[in-house]
Design a protein around this motif. Sequence first.
Motif, PDB file in Angstrom:
ATOM      1  N   GLY A   6      10.235  -7.365   0.809  1.00 26.18           N
ATOM      2  CA  GLY A   6       9.882  -6.443  -0.254  1.00 26.18           C
ATOM      3  C   GLY A   6      11.117  -6.109  -1.073  1.00 26.18           C
ATOM      4  N   ILE A  34       7.015  -9.530  -2.060  1.00 32.12           N
ATOM      5  CA  ILE A  34       6.408  -8.507  -2.914  1.00 32.12           C
ATOM      6  C   ILE A  34       7.542  -7.944  -3.779  1.00 32.12           C
ATOM      7  CG2 ILE A  34       5.135  -6.337  -3.046  1.00 32.12           C
ATOM      8  CD1 ILE A  34       4.574  -6.721   0.009  1.00 32.12           C
ATOM      9  N   THR A  36       8.100  -5.005  -6.642  1.00 30.73           N
ATOM     10  CA  THR A  36       7.454  -3.876  -7.323  1.00 30.73           C
ATOM     11  C   THR A  36       7.757  -3.902  -8.819  1.00 30.73           C
ATOM     12  OG1 THR A  36       9.314  -2.342  -7.068  1.00 30.73           O
ATOM     13  CG2 THR A  36       7.716  -2.453  -5.234  1.00 30.73           C
ATOM     14  N   ASN A  64       1.840  -6.556  -6.113  1.00 34.92           N
ATOM     15  CA  ASN A  64       2.012  -5.274  -5.442  1.00 34.92           C
ATOM     16  C   ASN A  64       0.778  -4.376  -5.550  1.00 34.92           C
ATOM     17  OD1 ASN A  64       3.551  -3.415  -3.908  1.00 34.92           O
ATOM     18  ND2 ASN A  64       4.074  -2.308  -5.761  1.00 34.92           N
ATOM     19  N   LEU A 103       3.393  -3.054  -1.071  1.00 36.80           N
ATOM     20  CA  LEU A 103       4.670  -2.946  -0.374  1.00 36.80           C
ATOM     21  C   LEU A 103       4.598  -1.862   0.688  1.00 36.80           C
ATOM     22  CD1 LEU A 103       7.984  -3.817  -1.033  1.00 36.80           C
ATOM     23  CD2 LEU A 103       7.905  -1.356  -1.203  1.00 36.80           C
TER      24      LEU A 103
END
Length: 186
Positions: A6, A34, A36, A64, A103
């Motif tokens: 993440g 992932i 963001t 996300n 996430l």
Amino acid sequence: MRLIIGISGASGSLLGYRLLQALREFPEVEPQLIITEGARETLAWETDLKVEDFTALVDVVYDNNNLAANIASGSYPTDGMIIVPCSMKTVAGIVAGFADNLLLRAADVCLKEERKLVLVPRETPLSRIHLRNLKEAADYGCSIVPPMLTFYNGADSLERQMDHIIGKVLSRFGLEYSRFVPWQGR
């Protein structure tokens, strides 16, 4: 080995990129990513890298906002998750169980399934709230690996400093990163 990576909106997206590059050393690892929205913005401010540079280094990329993704379920097997960089907002969401995006949900799944969850928090100085949240995250089973400078190993460049942190992170999963220089003792 299946690892979720993440990248949140904290400063330090270059460290996340460097981790993804390092994972290419381990053909047995299937990195799943992932990124963001905050990370996408920070990436543009801090580097010349594009999101595509990150996604080219992984096997699977998740939106996300997709809370129906397989990593949102404990029945989907993974070996854990690394969030690098990890914003204080993300830490707060993890310790509060506020899984309103993938996430945070993937982190929540790692905790409930007792899988490894490594946080590389990026903020300085740390407020009492940050410290409380990081302590709670550790109490819940997260490994906290802040990207602190090191000097005993000849890390005299940004790349070597990042390699040291990446080596510390990967060691949590039993992976020995070739560019990590451990303390040799005297």
